[in-house]
Design an enzyme around this catalytic site. Structure first.
Site, PDB file in Angstrom:
ATOM      1  N   ALA A   3      30.673 -28.913 -21.854  1.00  0.00           N
ATOM      2  CA  ALA A   3      31.195 -29.958 -22.421  1.00  0.00           C
ATOM      3  C   ALA A   3      31.575 -30.957 -21.958  1.00  0.00           C
ATOM      4  O   ALA A   3      32.601 -31.340 -21.638  1.00  0.00           O
ATOM      5  CB  ALA A   3      32.526 -29.389 -23.843  1.00  0.00           C
ATOM      6  N   LEU A   4      30.972 -30.721 -20.447  1.00  0.00           N
ATOM      7  CA  LEU A   4      31.511 -31.745 -19.552  1.00  0.00           C
ATOM      8  C   LEU A   4      31.902 -33.326 -19.897  1.00  0.00           C
ATOM      9  O   LEU A   4      31.025 -34.163 -20.726  1.00  0.00           O
ATOM     10  CB  LEU A   4      30.090 -31.914 -18.487  1.00  0.00           C
ATOM     11  CG  LEU A   4      29.793 -30.549 -17.659  1.00  0.00           C
ATOM     12  CD1 LEU A   4      28.599 -30.932 -17.194  1.00  0.00           C
ATOM     13  CD2 LEU A   4      31.366 -29.713 -16.562  1.00  0.00           C
ATOM     14  N   HIS A   5      32.584 -34.338 -18.687  1.00  0.00           N
ATOM     15  CA  HIS A   5      33.479 -35.175 -19.469  1.00  0.00           C
ATOM     16  C   HIS A   5      33.502 -35.637 -17.774  1.00  0.00           C
ATOM     17  O   HIS A   5      33.394 -34.674 -16.631  1.00  0.00           O
ATOM     18  CB  HIS A   5      34.890 -35.431 -20.587  1.00  0.00           C
ATOM     19  CG  HIS A   5      35.844 -34.139 -19.858  1.00  0.00           C
ATOM     20  ND1 HIS A   5      35.795 -34.040 -18.634  1.00  0.00           N
ATOM     21  CD2 HIS A   5      36.513 -32.918 -20.278  1.00  0.00           C
ATOM     22  CE1 HIS A   5      37.412 -33.545 -18.181  1.00  0.00           C
ATOM     23  NE2 HIS A   5      36.832 -32.163 -19.292  1.00  0.00           N
TER      24      HIS A   5
ATOM     25  N   HIS B  88      35.147 -32.925 -14.624  1.00  0.00           N
ATOM     26  CA  HIS B  88      34.483 -32.378 -14.580  1.00  0.00           C
ATOM     27  C   HIS B  88      33.387 -33.168 -14.033  1.00  0.00           C
ATOM     28  O   HIS B  88      33.383 -32.774 -12.454  1.00  0.00           O
ATOM     29  CB  HIS B  88      33.408 -31.204 -15.524  1.00  0.00           C
ATOM     30  CG  HIS B  88      34.078 -30.900 -16.914  1.00  0.00           C
ATOM     31  ND1 HIS B  88      33.323 -31.136 -17.687  1.00  0.00           N
ATOM     32  CD2 HIS B  88      35.036 -30.057 -16.497  1.00  0.00           C
ATOM     33  CE1 HIS B  88      34.808 -30.596 -18.982  1.00  0.00           C
ATOM     34  NE2 HIS B  88      35.002 -29.851 -17.611  1.00  0.00           N
TER      35      HIS B  88
ATOM     36  N   GLU C 256      43.024 -30.822 -11.054  1.00  0.00           N
ATOM     37  CA  GLU C 256      45.064 -30.324 -11.094  1.00  0.00           C
ATOM     38  C   GLU C 256      45.573 -30.620 -12.823  1.00  0.00           C
ATOM     39  O   GLU C 256      46.523 -30.008 -12.982  1.00  0.00           O
ATOM     40  CB  GLU C 256      45.486 -31.542 -10.763  1.00  0.00           C
ATOM     41  CG  GLU C 256      46.181 -31.617  -8.794  1.00  0.00           C
ATOM     42  CD  GLU C 256      46.754 -32.046  -8.555  1.00  0.00           C
ATOM     43  OE1 GLU C 256      47.154 -31.742  -7.455  1.00  0.00           O
ATOM     44  OE2 GLU C 256      46.221 -33.432  -8.911  1.00  0.00           O
ATOM     45  N   LYS C 257      44.505 -31.094 -13.988  1.00  0.00           N
ATOM     46  CA  LYS C 257      44.805 -30.508 -14.949  1.00  0.00           C
ATOM     47  C   LYS C 257      44.925 -29.431 -15.541  1.00  0.00           C
ATOM     48  O   LYS C 257      45.992 -28.780 -16.016  1.00  0.00           O
ATOM     49  CB  LYS C 257      43.619 -30.641 -15.871  1.00  0.00           C
ATOM     50  CG  LYS C 257      44.523 -31.354 -17.520  1.00  0.00           C
ATOM     51  CD  LYS C 257      43.447 -31.628 -18.514  1.00  0.00           C
ATOM     52  CE  LYS C 257      43.832 -31.538 -20.103  1.00  0.00           C
ATOM     53  NZ  LYS C 257      43.355 -29.642 -19.858  1.00  0.00           N
TER      54      LYS C 257
ATOM     55  N   GLN D  36      46.305 -22.821 -13.180  1.00  0.00           N
ATOM     56  CA  GLN D  36      45.031 -22.243 -13.076  1.00  0.00           C
ATOM     57  C   GLN D  36      44.480 -21.707 -11.731  1.00  0.00           C
ATOM     58  O   GLN D  36      44.114 -20.966 -10.984  1.00  0.00           O
ATOM     59  CB  GLN D  36      43.771 -22.591 -13.969  1.00  0.00           C
ATOM     60  CG  GLN D  36      42.736 -22.295 -13.702  1.00  0.00           C
ATOM     61  CD  GLN D  36      41.570 -23.259 -14.591  1.00  0.00           C
ATOM     62  OE1 GLN D  36      41.693 -22.430 -15.686  1.00  0.00           O
ATOM     63  NE2 GLN D  36      41.219 -23.504 -14.231  1.00  0.00           N
TER      64      GLN D  36
ATOM     65  N   LEU E 155      42.235 -36.400 -19.742  1.00  0.00           N
ATOM     66  CA  LEU E 155      40.482 -35.916 -20.329  1.00  0.00           C
ATOM     67  C   LEU E 155      40.339 -34.535 -20.568  1.00  0.00           C
ATOM     68  O   LEU E 155      40.584 -34.010 -19.491  1.00  0.00           O
ATOM     69  CB  LEU E 155      39.101 -36.536 -19.700  1.00  0.00           C
ATOM     70  CG  LEU E 155      39.192 -38.200 -18.864  1.00  0.00           C
ATOM     71  CD1 LEU E 155      37.443 -38.106 -18.393  1.00  0.00           C
ATOM     72  CD2 LEU E 155      39.506 -38.548 -19.990  1.00  0.00           C
TER      73      LEU E 155
HETATM   74  O1  PAF Z   1      38.704 -24.903 -15.943  1.00  0.00           O
HETATM   75  C1  PAF Z   1      37.793 -23.893 -16.554  1.00  0.00           C
HETATM   76  O2  PAF Z   1      36.517 -24.447 -17.175  1.00  0.00           O
HETATM   77  C2  PAF Z   1      37.939 -22.399 -16.505  1.00  0.00           C
HETATM   78  O3  PAF Z   1      38.932 -21.955 -16.759  1.00  0.00           O
HETATM   79  C3  PAF Z   1      36.870 -22.214 -15.403  1.00  0.00           C
HETATM   80  C4  PAF Z   1      37.925 -22.375 -13.713  1.00  0.00           C
HETATM   81  C5  PAF Z   1      35.369 -22.546 -15.513  1.00  0.00           C
HETATM   82  C6  PAF Z   1      37.056 -20.521 -15.520  1.00  0.00           C
HETATM   83  O4  PAF Z   1      36.266 -19.833 -17.290  1.00  0.00           O
END
Ligand code: PAF
Length: 306
Positions: free
Chosen positions: A56-58, A61, A172-173, A177, A208
């Protein structure tokens, strides 16, 4: 790790590359195919970047892809909606998926390969191993979503070991993680540069996110309150002397008035350890997670840069 400060870090721009410039994207479904492709590039002496995503790229990404392209000769994007990091089945099933649209965006942005494995390729029958980074994981999103950070650390460890890239790119959002996967790679001696890329925001400040697609038009309007509250709090706390608890209580109430319910957390934390802070007296960051209807939004902002 770079710190973006308290203003919108990056706004969505035009996507570089056009269909006419797009070159063929190599599509890989199997780990063996990925390894063989990486080996070919390594034999040619080429540097390799990986951009792990759940699709679901924006433009957030694509900003990672653009950074990766500047740093490395070959860019692999992975799309894998990782079941291990979802603690609610409905969240997993409603996660937006658009492989055709994603593939077109990756080709336009001159990504070399897309690795989009099936769930059984990553977690075959009998799979057991989990990677956990407890201190950085057990707070914020980790506390609100049990098992989430472990699922992220596990899948990112696997993707890094499958592709053995020079560098890996994260937004960084998802700041917590990033700290978790950075620690994981260090602790497991995975020889990769972990890069954090500043959050990309809409003109009104909304970070985003693939989840923004799930907001109704009214919720989309309400969503802007999260960045407004974070910005206001950062301004109040940046002197390093103002006590955080009353300011955060104001912020939680403001999010509630804007329609967020519940507010999972709104906190001031140390930017490196994620320990709670009473004042922004050292590198500090604000973190927020709250719900609009069925959609959980998160964001974070530097108060005092590291
Ligand atoms: O941020 C994400 O989209 C996910 O947590 C990742 C890093 C691809 C791991 O599934």
């Amino acid at each position: 790790m770079s710190s973006p400060g308290t203003v919108p870090q990056t706004t969505p721009g035009t996507t570089p590359g056009t269909t006419a410039e797009a070159k063929d994207l190599i599509r890989l479904r199997r780990i063996a195919e990925l390894r063989s492709q990486v080996a070919t590039w390594r034999r040619a002496g080429e540097s390799i970047a990986i951009v792990p995503t759940m699709g679901a790229l924006h433009d957030g990404h694509l900003e990672l892809v653009r950074r990766a392209r500047v740093d490395c000769e070959r860019v692999i994007t992975t799309i894998f909606v990782n079941p291990m990091q979802f603690n609610r089945p409905d969240d997993l099933s409603s996660y937006p998926r658009d492989e055709a649209g994603d593939t077109a965006k990756l080709a336009e942005n001159r990504v070399d390969a897309l690795f989009a494995p099936a769930a059984e390729e990553i977690y075959p029958k009998g799979y057991q191993t989990r990677v956990s980074v407890p201190l950085l994981s057990d707070c914020l999103c980790g506390a609100a979503r049990p098992g989430h950070m472990e699922g992220v650390a596990t899948v990112v460890a696997k993707l890094l070991l499958q592709s053995l890239p020079d560098a890996a790119y994260f937004g960084e959002k998802d700041y917590q993680q990033f700290l978790v996967v950075q620690r994981m790679a260090r602790d497991l001696d995975i020889p990769v540069r972990m890069e954090a890329v500043p959050t990309v925001r809409e003109a009104d400040g909304l970070a985003l996110s693939s989840r923004n697609l799930l907001l109704t038009p009214a919720q989309r309007d309400q969503a802007t309150a999260m960045y407004r509250v974070l910005t206001e709090l950062a301004a109040r706390l940046k002197d390093g002397r103002t006590p955080a608890p009353p300011a955060l209580a104001w912020g939680r109430a403001a999010l509630g008035e804007a329609g967020f319910d519940p507010v999972d957390y709104l906190e001031l934390r140390d930017a490196d350890t994620l320990q709670p802070l009473e004042r922004a007296e050292r590198p500090a960051r604000l973190f927020a997670a709250a719900w609009l209807g069925q959609v959980r939004l998160i964001d974070n902002l530097a108060v005092v840069d590291g």
